[in-house]
Design a protein around this motif. Structure first.
Motif, mmCIF file in Angstrom:
data_model
loop_
_atom_site.group_PDB
_atom_site.id
_atom_site.type_symbol
_atom_site.label_atom_id
_atom_site.label_comp_id
_atom_site.label_asym_id
_atom_site.label_seq_id
_atom_site.Cartn_x
_atom_site.Cartn_y
_atom_site.Cartn_z
ATOM 1 N N ILE A 1 11.056 -8.473 -1.116
ATOM 2 C CA ILE A 1 11.876 -7.839 -2.156
ATOM 3 C C ILE A 1 11.059 -7.638 -3.420
ATOM 4 N N ASP A 2 10.327 -8.643 -3.839
ATOM 5 C CA ASP A 2 9.475 -8.528 -5.017
ATOM 6 C C ASP A 2 8.403 -7.465 -4.796
ATOM 7 N N ALA A 3 7.835 -7.408 -3.603
ATOM 8 C CA ALA A 3 6.805 -6.419 -3.290
ATOM 9 C C ALA A 3 7.358 -5.001 -3.391
ATOM 10 N N MET A 4 8.592 -4.800 -2.934
ATOM 11 C CA MET A 4 9.195 -3.474 -3.022
ATOM 12 C C MET A 4 9.509 -3.109 -4.471
ATOM 13 N N ARG A 5 9.909 -4.073 -5.259
ATOM 14 C CA ARG A 5 10.125 -3.819 -6.696
ATOM 15 C C ARG A 5 8.802 -3.471 -7.379
ATOM 16 N N MET A 6 7.768 -4.186 -7.000
ATOM 17 C CA MET A 6 6.441 -3.893 -7.557
ATOM 18 C C MET A 6 5.985 -2.490 -7.144
ATOM 19 N N ALA A 7 6.305 -2.095 -5.919
ATOM 20 C CA ALA A 7 5.973 -0.744 -5.445
ATOM 21 C C ALA A 7 6.702 0.307 -6.276
ATOM 22 N N GLN A 8 7.958 0.058 -6.594
ATOM 23 C CA GLN A 8 8.716 0.981 -7.430
ATOM 24 C C GLN A 8 8.063 1.135 -8.797
ATOM 25 N N ASP A 9 7.726 0.022 -9.417
ATOM 26 C CA ASP A 9 7.062 0.062 -10.719
ATOM 27 C C ASP A 9 5.736 0.803 -10.624
ATOM 28 N N LEU A 10 4.983 0.517 -9.578
ATOM 29 C CA LEU A 10 3.678 1.146 -9.380
ATOM 30 C C LEU A 10 3.826 2.654 -9.266
ATOM 31 N N ARG B 1 12.647 9.638 -11.498
ATOM 32 C CA ARG B 1 11.766 9.787 -12.648
ATOM 33 C C ARG B 1 12.521 10.211 -13.893
ATOM 34 N N SER B 2 13.714 10.808 -13.747
ATOM 35 C CA SER B 2 14.455 11.260 -14.926
ATOM 36 C C SER B 2 15.138 10.100 -15.651
ATOM 37 N N THR B 3 15.449 9.024 -14.904
ATOM 38 C CA THR B 3 16.143 7.895 -15.530
ATOM 39 C C THR B 3 15.362 6.590 -15.431
ATOM 40 N N GLY B 4 14.351 6.588 -14.550
ATOM 41 C CA GLY B 4 13.592 5.359 -14.337
ATOM 42 C C GLY B 4 14.248 4.430 -13.333
ATOM 43 N N SER B 5 15.400 4.841 -12.767
ATOM 44 C CA SER B 5 16.060 3.971 -11.805
ATOM 45 C C SER B 5 15.374 4.049 -10.451
ATOM 46 N N THR B 6 15.562 3.004 -9.653
ATOM 47 C CA THR B 6 14.853 2.910 -8.394
ATOM 48 C C THR B 6 15.791 2.499 -7.281
ATOM 49 N N ALA B 7 15.364 2.773 -6.057
ATOM 50 C CA ALA B 7 16.129 2.368 -4.878
ATOM 51 C C ALA B 7 15.160 2.021 -3.766
ATOM 52 N N MET B 8 15.556 1.120 -2.890
ATOM 53 C CA MET B 8 14.734 0.712 -1.749
ATOM 54 C C MET B 8 15.524 0.929 -0.484
ATOM 55 N N CYS B 9 14.844 1.336 0.566
ATOM 56 C CA CYS B 9 15.493 1.537 1.872
ATOM 57 C C CYS B 9 14.715 0.800 2.944
ATOM 58 N N ARG C 1 0.858 -1.183 0.000
ATOM 59 C CA ARG C 1 0.000 0.000 0.000
ATOM 60 C C ARG C 1 0.890 1.227 0.000
ATOM 61 N N VAL C 2 0.637 2.144 -0.944
ATOM 62 C CA VAL C 2 1.342 3.422 -0.999
ATOM 63 C C VAL C 2 0.322 4.474 -0.575
ATOM 64 N N PRO C 3 0.302 4.845 0.696
ATOM 65 C CA PRO C 3 -0.772 5.689 1.218
ATOM 66 C C PRO C 3 -0.909 7.055 0.557
ATOM 67 N N ASP C 4 0.164 7.598 0.013
ATOM 68 C CA ASP C 4 0.124 8.953 -0.531
ATOM 69 C C ASP C 4 -0.308 9.041 -1.993
ATOM 70 N N ILE C 5 -0.509 7.916 -2.644
ATOM 71 C CA ILE C 5 -0.831 7.922 -4.069
ATOM 72 C C ILE C 5 -2.140 7.177 -4.304
ATOM 73 N N ASP C 6 -3.117 7.867 -4.919
ATOM 74 C CA ASP C 6 -4.387 7.216 -5.264
ATOM 75 C C ASP C 6 -4.125 6.006 -6.147
ATOM 76 N N GLY C 7 -4.761 4.894 -5.829
ATOM 77 C CA GLY C 7 -4.572 3.673 -6.596
ATOM 78 C C GLY C 7 -3.269 2.966 -6.263
ATOM 79 N N GLY C 8 -2.637 3.354 -5.158
ATOM 80 C CA GLY C 8 -1.332 2.822 -4.794
ATOM 81 C C GLY C 8 -1.392 1.477 -4.100
ATOM 82 N N TYR C 9 -1.780 0.443 -4.834
ATOM 83 C CA TYR C 9 -1.880 -0.923 -4.300
ATOM 84 C C TYR C 9 -1.283 -1.907 -5.296
ATOM 85 N N THR C 10 -0.525 -2.853 -4.768
ATOM 86 C CA THR C 10 0.009 -3.937 -5.593
ATOM 87 C C THR C 10 0.392 -5.075 -4.648
#
Length: 88
Positions: free
Chosen positions: A36-45, A80-88, A21-30
């Protein structure tokens, strides 16, 4: 110039999967197969939901997010400028 957005993401076990759940974004569910997969899915979302946005929703402070038993709060960053992602 980097266009990095960082959002709080809530992870919770949902049967065999991890619900996201991404609380700050409408439709933010995956979901993902594991955390690890869930966090990658969150990045894509996040990247997909903000793809055409000129203004991004303001991220919440961690203290503003109420967690239920079994939920975990993590940060997810998307450049958003490169499409790269990071998780913390």
């Amino acid at each position: 110039m980097a266009d990095v957005v960082i959002y709080l993401v809530v992870l919770s076990k949902d049967g065999d999967y991890i619900f996201v759940r991404v609380p700050d974004i409408d439709g933010g569910y995956t979901q993902g197969n594991d955390e690890i997969d869930a966090m990658r899915m969150a990045q894509d979302l996040i990247g997909n939901l903000l793809e055409d946005a000129n203004k991004y929703p303001k991220p919440s402070e961690p203290s503003a997010i109420s967690l239920k038993d079994g939920e975990k709060l993590v940060y997810v960053a998307v450049d958003r400028s490169t499409g790269s992602t990071a998780m913390c």
